[in-house]
Design a protein around this motif. Structure first.
Motif, PDB file in Angstrom:
ATOM      1  N   ILE A 170      -4.613  -1.434  -2.869  1.00 39.37           N
ATOM      2  CA  ILE A 170      -4.482  -0.571  -4.054  1.00 39.37           C
ATOM      3  C   ILE A 170      -5.302   0.703  -3.859  1.00 39.37           C
ATOM      4  N   VAL A 171      -6.538   0.529  -3.415  1.00 36.47           N
ATOM      5  CA  VAL A 171      -7.430   1.685  -3.230  1.00 36.47           C
ATOM      6  C   VAL A 171      -6.874   2.623  -2.159  1.00 36.47           C
ATOM      7  N   MET A 172      -6.454   2.077  -1.023  1.00 38.12           N
ATOM      8  CA  MET A 172      -5.938   2.927   0.053  1.00 38.12           C
ATOM      9  C   MET A 172      -4.642   3.615  -0.351  1.00 38.12           C
ATOM     10  N   GLY A 173      -3.780   2.919  -1.094  1.00 37.56           N
ATOM     11  CA  GLY A 173      -2.531   3.533  -1.544  1.00 37.56           C
ATOM     12  C   GLY A 173      -2.783   4.726  -2.452  1.00 37.56           C
ATOM     13  N   LYS A 174      -3.702   4.557  -3.386  1.00 39.53           N
ATOM     14  CA  LYS A 174      -4.019   5.646  -4.313  1.00 39.53           C
ATOM     15  C   LYS A 174      -4.737   6.776  -3.577  1.00 39.53           C
TER      16      LYS A 174
ATOM     17  N   MET B 213       0.822  -1.211   0.000  1.00 40.82           N
ATOM     18  CA  MET B 213       0.000   0.000   0.000  1.00 40.82           C
ATOM     19  C   MET B 213       0.861   1.269   0.000  1.00 40.82           C
ATOM     20  N   LEU B 214       1.885   1.264   0.858  1.00 39.05           N
ATOM     21  CA  LEU B 214       2.732   2.457   0.937  1.00 39.05           C
ATOM     22  C   LEU B 214       3.542   2.654  -0.337  1.00 39.05           C
ATOM     23  N   LEU B 215       3.928   1.518  -0.983  1.00 40.30           N
ATOM     24  CA  LEU B 215       4.664   1.637  -2.252  1.00 40.30           C
ATOM     25  C   LEU B 215       3.784   2.261  -3.324  1.00 40.30           C
ATOM     26  N   ILE B 216       2.504   1.858  -3.337  1.00 37.25           N
ATOM     27  CA  ILE B 216       1.569   2.440  -4.307  1.00 37.25           C
ATOM     28  C   ILE B 216       1.355   3.918  -4.015  1.00 37.25           C
ATOM     29  N   ALA B 217       1.205   4.237  -2.728  1.00 38.49           N
ATOM     30  CA  ALA B 217       1.021   5.641  -2.349  1.00 38.49           C
ATOM     31  C   ALA B 217       2.230   6.481  -2.743  1.00 38.49           C
ATOM     32  N   ARG B 218       3.432   5.926  -2.526  1.00 41.26           N
ATOM     33  CA  ARG B 218       4.653   6.670  -2.872  1.00 41.26           C
ATOM     34  C   ARG B 218       4.756   6.865  -4.387  1.00 41.26           C
ATOM     35  N   ARG B 219       4.403   5.814  -5.149  1.00 35.06           N
ATOM     36  CA  ARG B 219       4.478   5.921  -6.612  1.00 35.06           C
ATOM     37  C   ARG B 219       3.501   6.964  -7.137  1.00 35.06           C
ATOM     38  N   GLU B 220       2.277   6.949  -6.595  1.00 34.50           N
ATOM     39  CA  GLU B 220       1.269   7.899  -7.061  1.00 34.50           C
ATOM     40  C   GLU B 220       1.600   9.330  -6.630  1.00 34.50           C
ATOM     41  N   LEU B 221       2.149   9.474  -5.424  1.00 33.58           N
ATOM     42  CA  LEU B 221       2.542  10.803  -4.953  1.00 33.58           C
ATOM     43  C   LEU B 221       3.670  11.353  -5.821  1.00 33.58           C
ATOM     44  N   GLY B 222       4.581  10.474  -6.221  1.00 34.31           N
ATOM     45  CA  GLY B 222       5.657  10.886  -7.127  1.00 34.31           C
ATOM     46  C   GLY B 222       5.117  11.346  -8.465  1.00 34.31           C
ATOM     47  N   ALA B 223       4.026  10.689  -8.912  1.00 35.45           N
ATOM     48  CA  ALA B 223       3.421  11.094 -10.187  1.00 35.45           C
ATOM     49  C   ALA B 223       2.850  12.507 -10.087  1.00 35.45           C
ATOM     50  N   TYR B 224       2.217  12.824  -8.936  1.00 33.50           N
ATOM     51  CA  TYR B 224       1.683  14.188  -8.766  1.00 33.50           C
ATOM     52  C   TYR B 224       2.803  15.218  -8.814  1.00 33.50           C
ATOM     53  N   VAL B 225       3.955  14.850  -8.237  1.00 32.08           N
ATOM     54  CA  VAL B 225       5.064  15.800  -8.171  1.00 32.08           C
ATOM     55  C   VAL B 225       5.751  15.944  -9.524  1.00 32.08           C
ATOM     56  N   CYS B 226       5.837  14.848 -10.274  1.00 33.31           N
ATOM     57  CA  CYS B 226       6.578  14.870 -11.537  1.00 33.31           C
ATOM     58  C   CYS B 226       5.752  15.358 -12.729  1.00 33.31           C
TER      59      CYS B 226
END
Length: 236
Positions: free
Chosen positions: A94-98, A1-14
């Motif tokens: 997946i849902v919680m990570g996103k 979950m945290l890996l998904i959250a980190r990946r999606e947060l990186g997408a917002y930043v990039c």
């Protein structure tokens, strides 16, 4: 979950989209604050602050849906949704990570507007509790908007459709308050309670456990519904 959250947060930043949404929210909030809250006839400081939170509530709902529209719909557009659903991770994770990635980005964006209510101190005086309660309310409303947007993103096959669907769902929730006036009790009280319009007391600095429970439970409901949509896609 945290890996998904980190990946999606990186997408917002990039990605430029994240910066465009932040710029849009800060610009509109600042414009409305100067034009209507500070401008016009003289107002009490608490009235200025209440107007600010009313404007910010609208942009909170808009930005919540815009931030969430890409979370699942983009996976579908890029053809990576099947790969994600077959990965050794639960649908709920997946849902919680996103959801967490969008919520963290939303919190950072919202806190960037903190200088606006602080300007009231230049010529006026307001209670810090009003500001704290108002920002807590914005975060709760943002949580609900993101969960509705995420649910719409899971239903849609494109980001545009997800944004339109999320906006329509959020509007429908608001219209429940108007619909409550057309029916008899006890349905009237139920429809009014289900509408976010009934839970905006925090704009005046007053936030109750009943309102907090509403926002958390409503957000949880849409996250559960999103999980069920992903489960249906997994077995389709």
């Amino acid at each position: 979950m945290l890996l998904i959250a980190r990946r999606e947060l990186g997408a917002y930043v990039c990605l430029p989209m994240g910066y465009v949404i932040v710029a849009l929210v800060l610009f509109v909030d600042g414009l409305l604050f100067n034009a209507y809250a500070l401008g016009g006839e003289a107002k009490l400081s608490t009235e200025v602050l209440q107007l600010f939170f009313a404007f910010a509530s609208f942009m909170t709902m808009v930005s919540g849906v815009l931030l969430a529209m890409r979370l699942v719909a983009e996976e579908h557009q890029l053809g990576t949704l099947t790969l994600l659903l077959t990965a050794p991770v639960r649908d709920g994770e997946i849902v919680m990570g996103k959801f967490l990635s969008a919520l963290v980005f939303f919190k950072i964006m919202t806190l960037l507007s903190l200088y606006l209510p602080l300007l009231v101190f230049v010529n006026g005086k307001v209670a810090l509790g009003h500001i704290v309660g108002g920002y807590l309310g914005l975060l709760l409303l943002g949580s609900l908007s993101i969960s509705i947007g995420l649910f719409a993103s899971a239903l849609a096959r494109s980001q545009i459709v997800a944004a339109v669907t999320g906006g329509a769902l959020l509007t429908a929730c608001y219209l429940l308050y108007l619909g409550a006036g057309l029916v008899e009790p006890p349905l009237r009280e139920l429809l009014a309670y289900l509408s976010p319009q009934r839970h905006l007391q925090w704009q005046t600095g007053l936030i109750t456990s009943r309102d907090v429970f509403y926002y958390l439970s409503a957000s949880g409901l849409f996250l559960v519904l999103t999980t069920h949509v992903l489960q249906a896609r997994r077995w389709r």
